[in-house]
Write an enzyme that holds these catalytic residues in place. Structure first.
Site, PDB file in Angstrom:
ATOM      1  CD  GLU A   1      15.780 -36.220  22.797  1.00 11.74           C
ATOM      2  OE1 GLU A   1      15.189 -36.465  21.747  1.00 11.74           O
ATOM      3  OE2 GLU A   1      16.895 -35.678  22.794  1.00 11.74           O
TER       4      GLU A   1
ATOM      5  NE  ARG B   1     -23.541 -47.975  28.160  1.00 11.81           N
ATOM      6  CZ  ARG B   1     -24.847 -47.750  28.273  1.00 11.81           C
ATOM      7  NH1 ARG B   1     -25.325 -47.215  29.390  1.00 11.81           N
ATOM      8  NH2 ARG B   1     -25.668 -48.047  27.287  1.00 11.81           N
TER       9      ARG B   1
ATOM     10  CD  GLN C   1      -1.122 -48.562  18.341  1.00  6.56           C
ATOM     11  OE1 GLN C   1      -1.523 -49.713  18.460  1.00  6.56           O
ATOM     12  NE2 GLN C   1      -1.694 -47.706  17.510  1.00  6.56           N
TER      13      GLN C   1
ATOM     14  N   GLY D   1      20.338 -46.504  25.787  1.00  7.74           N
ATOM     15  CA  GLY D   1      21.048 -45.726  26.794  1.00  7.74           C
ATOM     16  C   GLY D   1      21.548 -46.580  27.951  1.00  7.74           C
TER      17      GLY D   1
ATOM     18  NE  ARG E   1      19.484 -37.085  19.707  1.00  7.33           N
ATOM     19  CZ  ARG E   1      18.668 -38.104  19.973  1.00  7.33           C
ATOM     20  NH1 ARG E   1      19.155 -39.201  20.544  1.00  7.33           N
ATOM     21  NH2 ARG E   1      17.394 -38.034  19.665  1.00  7.33           N
TER      22      ARG E   1
ATOM     23  CE1 TYR F   1      16.052 -39.449  29.947  1.00  3.62           C
ATOM     24  CE2 TYR F   1      16.737 -39.110  27.672  1.00  3.62           C
ATOM     25  CZ  TYR F   1      15.929 -39.740  28.595  1.00  3.62           C
ATOM     26  OH  TYR F   1      15.001 -40.660  28.176  1.00  3.62           O
TER      27      TYR F   1
ATOM     28  CG  HIS G   1      11.637 -37.750  27.448  1.00  2.00           C
ATOM     29  ND1 HIS G   1      11.251 -38.366  26.284  1.00  2.00           N
ATOM     30  CD2 HIS G   1      12.904 -38.180  27.692  1.00  2.00           C
ATOM     31  CE1 HIS G   1      12.233 -39.134  25.844  1.00  2.00           C
ATOM     32  NE2 HIS G   1      13.243 -39.032  26.669  1.00  2.00           N
TER      33      HIS G   1
END
EC number: 1.3.1.34
Length: 672
Positions: free
Chosen positions: A165, A563, A340, A59, A215, A167, A253
C-alpha cells in the site's frame, strides 16, 4: 455443506485455522481512544464468535516515526501489553485467533518526524520525510522484531508485517521511492533487503510457533512500481526468511486507480494472487471487494488463493460467516463498498463505523436489548431511515407497522441502485426485505397513510423522506426542465445535450447515469481493468497499461453547473469523490462553478459565467439543487397529542445522506 471451500480448515503446521477467512486489517480510530481496548475487544470478539478464523488488528506502529498521525497507536513498550491483552483474551474466549498488524507508515505518516528510504515527499502528504541512515535502518528492523515480541507476550497469535500500500517497507522496494545507492538501494536484491531482514528478525524473536503474515504489494498501480518478476523474487525470499502466510496488497494510497470502492467489481484482483501460485509453497491470501460468501467460495474453489481476506464486510455484518454456514446467506447485510462511514471517517479523525451497520465499532455504545415496554409503533416511509428503524425496533420486541406510498421498499436507495457502479444497493434492499420477514414487521406498501389512521399507534416515526427543491429560476416550469426523480425514477426521455444544475452527490449520480456509454464495468473485471489502465499481463512496472485509461466518452454532451465558486464535487467522499470526477471528466462531462442562472426558455439555459452572459443550447435541464423535508404529517399528529419522531431526510434534507439516515433510525430503534 454450503461453501465447502470457504469453510475448509487450513493446516499451518503448528496450528490450524478453522476456515479460510482472514478478517483484514482496518484502522478503526479506537486504537487511540482511552477506552479503545474495551471497545475493540467487543468489536473483534463479536466477529470471532460468529466464525472468523483469523483476525488482523488495525495497524500499530513499531516506533514513534511510524505512526499514522501524531498520537497514533504504538506497541514498543511492555507497559502497553495489558491494553492489548484485553483484546486478545476477548477474541480467544470466543474461539478466534488474532494477529497484530505491524505498520510503519513511512512517508505517509502525517506528522513532522516521518522517515523514508529517500527524502521524497508523497503527493498525498504535506510533510517531507527524513532519509534513513544505515544505523537508523538497523534500529528499525530491531523495532519491528521488538513489536512482534511484545505482541506475542500480549497474547496475539501472530503478526502481519505490512509491506504494501505504499507504506515504509513498500517504499524500500521501488525505484519510485528508493533512490539510495548503498546496500538498501540500487538493484532489486538491495531494495528488498529491508523487507526480508524485517521478516527474518521477527521470526528469530518470536520462535517457530507464531504466525507471521507478510502483506506483499502484488500490484502497485503507480509509475515506477514493482514488476511481477520482482514480486516472485520477494515472495520466495520472504518464505525463506520465515513467513507463514503471504497476503495480497493492491495499489498504493497515492494510486489514481480505484481498488476497493463500489465501482470495482467483486473479487476484481484474485487473478493477481493466482499468478503467484506455484512460485511459493506458503498459503496465499487474496483480497479486495470480496463481500459475499459465494464470491469467496468461488475464488477458493478455482484455486486463485488459499484464503480470502474480508475486512469491510465484517463492519457491515459481524454474523456474515455464521449466517452463511447456517443457510441464512439471504440475511447477510452486505458491504456496499461505499467507504462513507469507514475510510472517509478515519481520514477526518473520527471512529470507523459502517453505513449499513452503524453499530460497527460502537457495540458497547449501542447494545441491542429487549424493549422494557413493548409498543405499537407506526413508521411512515420505507426508505433507509424507516427501514433501519423498523427492523431494529421489531427485533427488540416492539410491534411495528411500516407504511410506504410506493410499490416497493427502498426510497432513495431505489434511485441509487440504478447508478452505474452502485449496483450493490440491490443487496441492501434484499437484506431489508428479508429482515422485515424475519423480525415480523407488518409492511403496507402502496399505502398513503393519513394522520387519522395513525391515531391508534402509541408513537409514530416519520421517515417520509424529501421532496426535490425547485430553485427560483425564471422558466423553471419549461417542458425541457426535469427533476432528477423524473430522470432516475420515472425514466423520462432525455436529449443529447444536457445541463445539470447542482454538483452535489445527486448531481454527480445523475451525470454518471446519463453519461454511461453501455454496460457498467462494475460487473466486469476485464472491462474494469481495461478502462482504468491496469495491465492484466503484469508485464509492465506497477501493473499500469502502456495505453493508460480507456474510459469511453459519454454518448451525451453534458455540462454540470453550480452556483458556488468552489470545486465541483468538493463535498463528495474523500476516498471516492475523485473516482467520480475522474470518470466524468474522462467521459467529456464539463463542470463549471460560479454560475448565475438567468432563465430557461426554448433557446436553452441562460447563465452568467465569469461575468459573461451565455445561452447553453441544451435539450434538457435536469435539476439536482437539493431537497426539502417532507413533513406533511408532522403537525397534524403533534396537534392531536401524539408522540412523533422525525428521522432521515424528513428530519434533515440538506443533502441525501444514507449514512446519517440509517444511523439515526438505528439509534432511535435501540432507545425507544
Amino acid at each position: 455443506m454450503s461453501y465447502p471451500s470457504l469453510f475448509a480448515p487450513l493446516d499451518l503446521g503448528f496450528t490450524t485455522l478453522k476456515n479460510r477467512v482472514l478478517m483484514g486489517s482496518m484502522h478503526t480510530g479506537l486504537e487511540e481512544y482511552p477506552d479503545g481496548a474495551e471497545r475493540l475487544a467487543a468489536f473483534y470478539a463479536e466477529r470471532a464468535r460468529h466464525g472468523v478464523a483469523l483476525i488482523v488488528s488495525g495497524g500499530i506502529a513499531p516506533d514513534l516515526t511510524g505512526v499514522g498521525m501524531e498520537g497514533g497507536a504504538m506497541l514498543n513498550d511492555a507497559s502497553q501489553i495489558p491494553h492489548h491483552r484485553t483484546i486478545t483474551e476477548a477474541v480467544h474466549q470466543e474461539g478466534g485467533k488474532i494477529a497484530l498488524q505491524i505498520l510503519h507508515t513511512g512517508r505517509y505518516s502525517y506528522q513532522p518526524h516521518l522517515v523514508a528510504p529517500s527524502a521524497l515527499q508523497a503527493p498525498i502528504n504535506r510533510f517531507v520525510p527524513h532519509e534513513l541512515s544505515h544505523e537508523e535502518i538497523l534500529q528499525l528492523i530491531d523495532n519491528f522484531a521488538r513489536c512482534a515480541q511484545l505482541a506475542r507476550e500480549a497474547g496475539y497469535d501472530g503478526v502481519e508485517v505490512m509491506g504494501s500500500e505504499g507504506y515504509l517497507i513498500n517504499e524500500f522496494l521501488t525505484l519510485r521511492t528508493n533512490q539510495r545507492s548503498d546496500q538498501w538501494g540500487g538493484d532489486y536484491r538491495n531494495r528488498m533487503r529491508f523487507a526480508v531482514e524485517v521478516v527474518r528478525a521477527v521470526r528469530e524473536r518470536v520462535g517457530n510457533d507464531f504466525i507471521i503474515i507478510y502483506r506483499l504489494s502484488m500490484l502497485d498501480l503507480v509509475e515506477d512500481g514493482g514488476t511481477f518478476a520482482e514480486t516472485v523474487e520477494l515472495a520466495q525470499a520472504i518464505e525463506a526468511a520465515g513467513a507463514t502466510i503471504i497476503n495480497t496488497g493492491i495499489g498504493w494510497h497515492e494510486a489514481r486507480i480505484p481498488t476497493i470502492a463500489t465501482p470495482v467489481p467483486r473479487g476484481a484482483f484474485s487473478w493477481v494472487t493466482r499468478k503467484l501460485k506455484g512460485h511459493v509453497s506458503l498459503p496465499l491470501v487474496t483480497t479486495n471487494r470480496i463481500n459475499d460468501p459465494q464470491v469467496a467460495d468461488d475464488i477458493l474453489s478455482r484455486g486463485d488463493a488459499d484464503m480470502v481476506s474480508m475486512a469491510r464486510p465484517f463492519l457491515a455484518d459481524a454474523e456474515l460467516l455464521s449466517k452463511a454456514q447456517s443457510g441464512r446467506a439471504d440475511e447477510i447485510n452486505t458491504c456496499i463498498g461505499c467507504n462513507q462511514a469507514c475510510l472517509d471517517q478515519i481520514f477526518v479523525g473520527k471512529v470507523t463505523s459502517c453505513l449499513v451497520n452503524p453499530r460497527a465499532c460502537h457495540e458497547t455504545k449501542m447494545p441491542i436489548l429487549p424493549a422494557v415496554q413493548k409498543k405499537n409503533l407506526a413508521v411512515v416511509g420505507a426508505g433507509p431511515a424507516g427501514l433501519a428503524f423498523a427492523i431494529n425496533a421489531a427485533a427488540r420486541g416492539h410491534q411495528v407497522t411500516l407504511f410506504d406510498a410506493h410499490s416497493e421498499i427502498g426510497g432513495q436507495f431505489n434511485i441509487a441502485k440504478q447508478i452505474p457502479g452502485k449496483e450493490e444497493f440491490y443487496e441492501t434492499l434484499r437484506y431489508y426485505r428479508r429482515m422485515i420477514e424475519v423480525t415480523g414487521v407488518t409492511l403496507k406498501l402502496n399505502h398513503t397513510v393519513t394522520a387519522d389512521q395513525l391515531q391508534a399507534f402509541d408513537e409514530t416515526i416519520l421517515a417520509s423522506g424529501i421532496v426535490p427543491r425547485t430553485p427560483p429560476i425564471d422558466g423553471i416550469d419549461h417542458p425541457k426542465v426535469l427533476s432528477y426523480l423524473d430522470v432516475l425514477r420515472d425514466k423520462a426521455p432525455v436529449g443529447n445535450k444536457v445541463a445539470i444544475i447542482g454538483c452535489g452527490g445527486i448531481g454527480f449520480d445523475t451525470a454518471m447515469y446519463l453519461s454511461q456509454p453501455g454496460e457498467s464495468t462494475s460487473q466486469n473485471i476485464a472491462g474494469f481493468c481495461n478502462e482504468w489502465g491496469i495491465d492484466s499481463s503484469l508485464q509492465q512496472a506497477g501493473g499500469l497499461s502502456p495505453q493508460g485509461m480507456q474510459i469511453p466518452r459519454s454518448p451525451r454532451q453534458i455540462v454540470m453547473l453550480q452556483r458556488k465558486a468552489s470545486k465541483p464535487g468538493q463535498g463528495l467522499g474523500k476516498t471516492t469523490g475523485w473516482i467520480h470526477r475522474t470518470t466524468l471528466l474522462s467521459r467529456g462531462v464539463k463542470m463549471i462553478p460560479g454560475v448565475s442562472y438567468q432563465k430557461i426558455d426554448d433557446d436553452g439555459l441562460h447563465v452568467v459565467i465569469n461575468g459573461e452572459t451565455q445561452v447553453l443550447a441544451v435539450d434538457n435541464v435536469v435539476i439536482c439543487a437539493g431537497q426539502e423535508p417532507n413533513r406533511a404529517l408532522a403537525q397534524p399528529l403533534i396537534d392531536s397529542g401524539k408522540t412523533v419522531h422525525l428521522i432521515g431526510g424528513c428530519d434533515v434534507a440538506m443533502e441525501l445522506d444514507a449514512r446519517r439516515a440509517i444511523a439515526q433510525g438505528t439509534r432511535l430503534a435501540l432507545e425507544i
